[in-house]
Design a protein around this motif. Structure first.
Motif, PDB file in Angstrom:
ATOM      1  N   GLY A 125      52.831  20.473 -26.917  1.00 23.70           N
ATOM      2  CA  GLY A 125      51.564  21.183 -26.777  1.00 23.70           C
ATOM      3  C   GLY A 125      50.723  20.612 -25.647  1.00 23.70           C
ATOM      4  N   HIS A 126      50.634  19.303 -25.568  1.00 25.17           N
ATOM      5  CA  HIS A 126      49.909  18.650 -24.470  1.00 25.17           C
ATOM      6  C   HIS A 126      50.573  18.986 -23.132  1.00 25.17           C
ATOM      7  CE1 HIS A 126      48.999  15.541 -27.768  1.00 25.17           C
ATOM      8  NE2 HIS A 126      47.887  16.241 -27.577  1.00 25.17           N
ATOM      9  N   TYR A 127      51.887  18.918 -23.121  1.00 22.65           N
ATOM     10  CA  TYR A 127      52.649  19.202 -21.901  1.00 22.65           C
ATOM     11  C   TYR A 127      52.365  20.622 -21.417  1.00 22.65           C
ATOM     12  CZ  TYR A 127      56.619  19.274 -18.699  1.00 22.65           C
ATOM     13  OH  TYR A 127      57.408  19.359 -17.571  1.00 22.65           O
ATOM     14  N   SER A 128      52.307  21.563 -22.358  1.00 24.19           N
ATOM     15  CA  SER A 128      52.028  22.955 -22.028  1.00 24.19           C
ATOM     16  C   SER A 128      50.637  23.103 -21.411  1.00 24.19           C
ATOM     17  CB  SER A 128      52.127  23.810 -23.300  1.00 24.19           C
ATOM     18  OG  SER A 128      51.606  25.101 -23.078  1.00 24.19           O
ATOM     19  N   VAL A 129      49.647  22.415 -21.954  1.00 22.62           N
ATOM     20  CA  VAL A 129      48.290  22.492 -21.409  1.00 22.62           C
ATOM     21  C   VAL A 129      48.275  22.007 -19.967  1.00 22.62           C
ATOM     22  CG1 VAL A 129      45.952  21.530 -21.577  1.00 22.62           C
ATOM     23  CG2 VAL A 129      47.103  22.390 -23.631  1.00 22.62           C
ATOM     24  N   VAL A 130      48.909  20.876 -19.695  1.00 23.17           N
ATOM     25  CA  VAL A 130      48.939  20.333 -18.332  1.00 23.17           C
ATOM     26  C   VAL A 130      49.668  21.302 -17.398  1.00 23.17           C
ATOM     27  CG1 VAL A 130      49.797  18.459 -16.854  1.00 23.17           C
ATOM     28  CG2 VAL A 130      48.743  17.926 -19.067  1.00 23.17           C
ATOM     29  N   ARG A 131      50.818  21.793 -17.814  1.00 21.73           N
ATOM     30  CA  ARG A 131      51.600  22.719 -16.982  1.00 21.73           C
ATOM     31  C   ARG A 131      50.775  23.945 -16.623  1.00 21.73           C
ATOM     32  NH1 ARG A 131      53.963  26.983 -18.751  1.00 21.73           N
ATOM     33  NH2 ARG A 131      54.105  26.248 -20.899  1.00 21.73           N
ATOM     34  N   ARG A 132      50.114  24.512 -17.601  1.00 25.18           N
ATOM     35  CA  ARG A 132      49.326  25.716 -17.367  1.00 25.18           C
ATOM     36  C   ARG A 132      48.081  25.428 -16.542  1.00 25.18           C
ATOM     37  NH1 ARG A 132      48.466  26.857 -23.106  1.00 25.18           N
ATOM     38  NH2 ARG A 132      47.081  28.503 -22.445  1.00 25.18           N
ATOM     39  N   ALA A 133      47.440  24.286 -16.783  1.00 21.93           N
ATOM     40  CA  ALA A 133      46.233  23.927 -16.023  1.00 21.93           C
ATOM     41  C   ALA A 133      46.547  23.691 -14.551  1.00 21.93           C
ATOM     42  CB  ALA A 133      45.570  22.699 -16.638  1.00 21.93           C
ATOM     43  N   LEU A 134      47.742  23.197 -14.263  1.00 20.89           N
ATOM     44  CA  LEU A 134      48.120  22.951 -12.864  1.00 20.89           C
ATOM     45  C   LEU A 134      48.217  24.243 -12.046  1.00 20.89           C
ATOM     46  CD1 LEU A 134      50.712  20.049 -13.138  1.00 20.89           C
ATOM     47  CD2 LEU A 134      48.462  19.977 -12.019  1.00 20.89           C
ATOM     48  N   THR A 135      48.191  25.389 -12.704  1.00 23.63           N
ATOM     49  CA  THR A 135      48.218  26.652 -11.950  1.00 23.63           C
ATOM     50  C   THR A 135      46.858  26.967 -11.330  1.00 23.63           C
ATOM     51  OG1 THR A 135      47.721  28.065 -13.862  1.00 23.63           O
ATOM     52  CG2 THR A 135      50.060  27.604 -13.408  1.00 23.63           C
ATOM     53  N   PHE A 136      45.784  26.303 -11.787  1.00 21.59           N
ATOM     54  CA  PHE A 136      44.467  26.549 -11.199  1.00 21.59           C
ATOM     55  C   PHE A 136      43.654  25.276 -10.943  1.00 21.59           C
ATOM     56  CE2 PHE A 136      44.142  27.057 -15.783  1.00 21.59           C
ATOM     57  CZ  PHE A 136      43.016  26.325 -16.123  1.00 21.59           C
ATOM     58  N   ILE A 137      44.230  24.115 -11.226  1.00 20.75           N
ATOM     59  CA  ILE A 137      43.581  22.823 -10.976  1.00 20.75           C
ATOM     60  C   ILE A 137      44.432  22.075  -9.949  1.00 20.75           C
ATOM     61  CG2 ILE A 137      42.910  20.600 -12.004  1.00 20.75           C
ATOM     62  CD1 ILE A 137      41.263  22.866 -13.138  1.00 20.75           C
ATOM     63  N   ASP A 138      43.786  21.462  -8.949  1.00 22.33           N
ATOM     64  CA  ASP A 138      44.524  20.746  -7.910  1.00 22.33           C
ATOM     65  C   ASP A 138      45.061  19.394  -8.369  1.00 22.33           C
ATOM     66  OD1 ASP A 138      44.023  22.716  -5.877  1.00 22.33           O
ATOM     67  OD2 ASP A 138      41.970  21.944  -5.773  1.00 22.33           O
TER      68      ASP A 138
END
Length: 153
Positions: free
Chosen positions: A16-29
């Motif tokens: 779940g944590h991994y998914s949040v980071v993966r998805r956030a990297l699509t709009f966070i530098d």
């Protein structure tokens, strides 16, 4: 450049944590995974071990760094130069808690919080449950990111 922190205890860091980071990297530098030191939590893995496990997981991802902190999350965000806080939420209960904290953090510092809903298939995964299963010797590999090594010494 958009820089965010993703704070948590991460004991252990789950899919779940991994998914949040993966998805956030699509709009966070850049994302700093901040491992908060919380003396009120009964942790399974020592802080140095959690830090090493997560750092190993992201060793080939230059946009992600890992750092432990022992302060208020907003102070940690300022310390690393982050202008956003990323949080994942699984339930309505999580939402209510995170909304309150986000409002306080914004009032104190102006730092915004972005809440990402957990993917439905991961909503049952929590570090607390994974820790409990580990305590009973159960295989928890399905709840951990692929390549997560929980045997750091």
């Amino acid at each position: 450049m958009t820089k965010a922190i993703f704070p948590g205890t991460f004991d252990p860091f789950t899919v779940g944590h991994y998914s949040v980071v993966r998805r956030a990297l699509t709009f966070i530098d850049e994302i700093v995974i901040g491992i908060g030191i919380n003396d009120n939590k009964n942790t399974h893995f020592p802080i140095a071990e959690r830090e090493a496990m997560i750092r190993d997981l992201y060793k080939d991802e230059p946009c992600v760094s890992v750092q432990a902190y022992d302060s208020l999350t907003i102070d940690f965000a300022r310390q690393v130069g982050a202008n956003l806080i990323i949080r994942g939420i699984r339930t309505v209960k999580d939402f209510e808690y995170e909304e309150t904290i986000a409002d306080i953090n914004r009032k104190l510092t102006g730092i915004e919080t972005i809440l990402l809903f957990t993917e439905p298939e991961l909503s049952c995964v929590s570090s607390t449950i994974v820790r409990e299963l580990m305590g009973y010797g159960k295989d928890v590999s399905m709840f951990l990111p692929e390549g997560m090594n929980t045997s750091h010494e």
